[in-house]
Design an enzyme around this catalytic site. Structure first.
Site, short mmCIF file in Angstrom:
data_model
loop_
_atom_site.label_atom_id
_atom_site.label_comp_id
_atom_site.label_asym_id
_atom_site.label_seq_id
_atom_site.Cartn_x
_atom_site.Cartn_y
_atom_site.Cartn_z
N ARG A 176 0.84 -1.21 0.00
CA ARG A 176 0.00 0.00 0.00
C ARG A 176 0.87 1.26 0.00
O ARG A 176 0.57 2.24 0.68
CB ARG A 176 -0.96 0.03 1.20
CG ARG A 176 -1.96 -1.07 1.21
CD ARG A 176 -2.97 -1.00 0.05
NE ARG A 176 -3.79 -2.20 0.07
CZ ARG A 176 -3.46 -3.32 -0.60
NH1 ARG A 176 -2.38 -3.36 -1.37
NH2 ARG A 176 -4.24 -4.37 -0.54
N CYS A 226 -10.78 -0.76 3.39
CA CYS A 226 -10.08 -1.06 4.65
C CYS A 226 -9.50 0.21 5.25
O CYS A 226 -8.84 0.98 4.56
CB CYS A 226 -8.96 -2.07 4.39
SG CYS A 226 -9.63 -3.69 4.01
N GLU A 320 -4.70 3.05 6.41
CA GLU A 320 -4.60 2.85 4.96
C GLU A 320 -5.28 4.03 4.25
O GLU A 320 -4.88 4.47 3.19
CB GLU A 320 -5.29 1.52 4.57
CG GLU A 320 -5.18 1.23 3.08
CD GLU A 320 -5.60 -0.18 2.70
OE1 GLU A 320 -5.38 -1.13 3.49
OE2 GLU A 320 -6.15 -0.34 1.61
#
Ligand SMILES: Cc1cc2nc3c(=O)[nH]c(=O)nc-3n(C[C@H](O)[C@H](O)[C@H](O)COP(=O)(O)OP(=O)(O)OC[C@H]3O[C@@H](n4cnc5c(N)ncnc54)[C@H](O)[C@@H]3O)c2cc1C
Length: 326
Positions: A176, A226, A320
């Site tokens: 990520r 998420c 995130e």
């Protein structure tokens, strides 16, 4: 954030009359949360994009790029600057090379690739938002990641003030993560080199992925996907407190990555709510807006979940989602 002066706003609007003022950002985010952007403009052209950013810099107006708004939490007070929505579209498939613009929807590019009998990007079908956002955060799921797909990215380096083309390695993709999170760029587009495969199987994989997502993620809820990154570790010492209380499945230990949703679930936090923000009862890492949630609710809930996980397991969850206007 410091309030823009009337003169700054008037100068910007005179140069870019398509800019809207006080545009509510909740209608541009998947979470349906966020106050007004003092200035808001949608851009379809790379050169215009660059000129807007250079102009904003010149008259000291802060700017923020958004794509589909599926991975951002915008403050209740909004954004005192210009939000520039990336709307460059246009994909092309030649042989096994797929080119896409930053504003193209990731899911659509996955479908078009499969329809052309190309394999390797089917997983992209379930990732909401745009290719620009997917490159920025090295989006991934079901074993695929942008880092495995992207061959090159074209962009504008905002600090060096020049257009650039990066190879996959130069994008510095990580979990990520990418160079674009650390060095400000406007991402314009990318190429991928996929493999020829069986068109029927590629389309079937797409449908399987969509139905798996339906089973494991909240449907029809407002969320940003998420909220936290999964917990990656190098040394099992990092799990010493967790393993005192909980048996960690061997398949998680094998990949040295503990899903944040799993940790949250073991603490019985599914369904827990603060204000109108709730930890989804379907997936522990999805925070959902039950309708009318404020960014403050999400922040309070996210801090609560982080504290619970840290106190119980000694694990610090990382965000995130990207924060805008705080
Ligand atoms: C229901 C749901 C499911 C999700 N599932 C997944 C999943 O399985 N895997 C996954 O990885 N993510 C998932 N996400 C998160 C999200 O979809 C991805 O992160 C997505 O790639 C973000 O794209 P976007 O265009 O919406 O970006 P935005 O939310 O608009 O922006 C995200 C960040 O990217 C930057 N950015 C966007 N476009 C550009 C550009 N052109 N140039 C420079 N910077 C840019 C923005 O400044 C911002 O910091 C999910 C989200 C939702 C709502």
């Amino acid at each position: 954030m410091q309030k823009l002066s009337d003169e700054q706003v008037a100068t910007f609007v005179a140069a870019y009359p398509a800019a809207k003022q006080n545009e509510l950002l909740l209608s541009h985010t998947f979470l349906k949360i966020g106050g007004p952007a003092r200035l808001y403009i949608v851009v379809q052209d790379a050169d215009i994009y660059v000129s807007i950013i250079e102009f904003a810099k010149k008259i000291s107006i802060p700017f923020y790029i958004i794509g589909g708004g599926s991975n951002i939490l915008v403050s209740d007070t909004g954004y005192e600057g210009v939000i520039i929505q990336m709307n460059m579209r246009g994909s092309k498939i030649e042989e096994t090379v797929v080119s896409a613009c930053a504003g193209d929807f990731t899911g659509l590019i996955a479908r078009l690739s499969a329809d052309a009998g190309l394999i390797g990007f089917e997983w992209g079908v379930g990732v909401p938002g745009t290719i620009g956002g997917a490159i920025y955060g090295n989006a991934g799921c079901f074993g695929g990641e942008m880092k495995d797909a992207v061959a090159s990215v074209c962009a504008y380096d905002i600090l060096k003030e020049k257009k650039v083309t990066y190879s996959n390695g130069e994008c510095m993709f990580g979990y990520r993560d990418s160079r674009f999170k650390h060095e400000p760029h406007i991402i314009f587009g990318m190429t991928m080199v996929l493999e020829r495969g069986n068109i029927f199987l590629a389309k079937k994989k797409i449908e399987d992925i969509m139905s798996k997502r339906k089973d494991t993620q909240p449907q029809g809820a407002f969320s940003a996907g998420c909220l936290f990154k999964n917990f990656e570790y190098k040394n099992t010492d990092a799990l010493s407190i967790l393993q005192r209380d909980v048996e960690v499945p061997s398949e998680l230990l094998k990949v040295k990555k503990i899903p944040a949703g799993w940790l949250i679930d073991t603490l019985g936090l599914k369904g827990y709510a603060i204000g109108r923000a709730q930890v989804s009862s379907v997936h522990g890492n999805f925070l959902v807006n039950l309708g009318g949630a404020r960014a403050q609710d999400v922040l309070a809930l996210s801090s609560y979940v982080k504290m619970k996980v840290r106190d119980a397991y000694g694990i610090l969850l990382e965000d995130e989602v990207q924060y805008v206007g705080f």
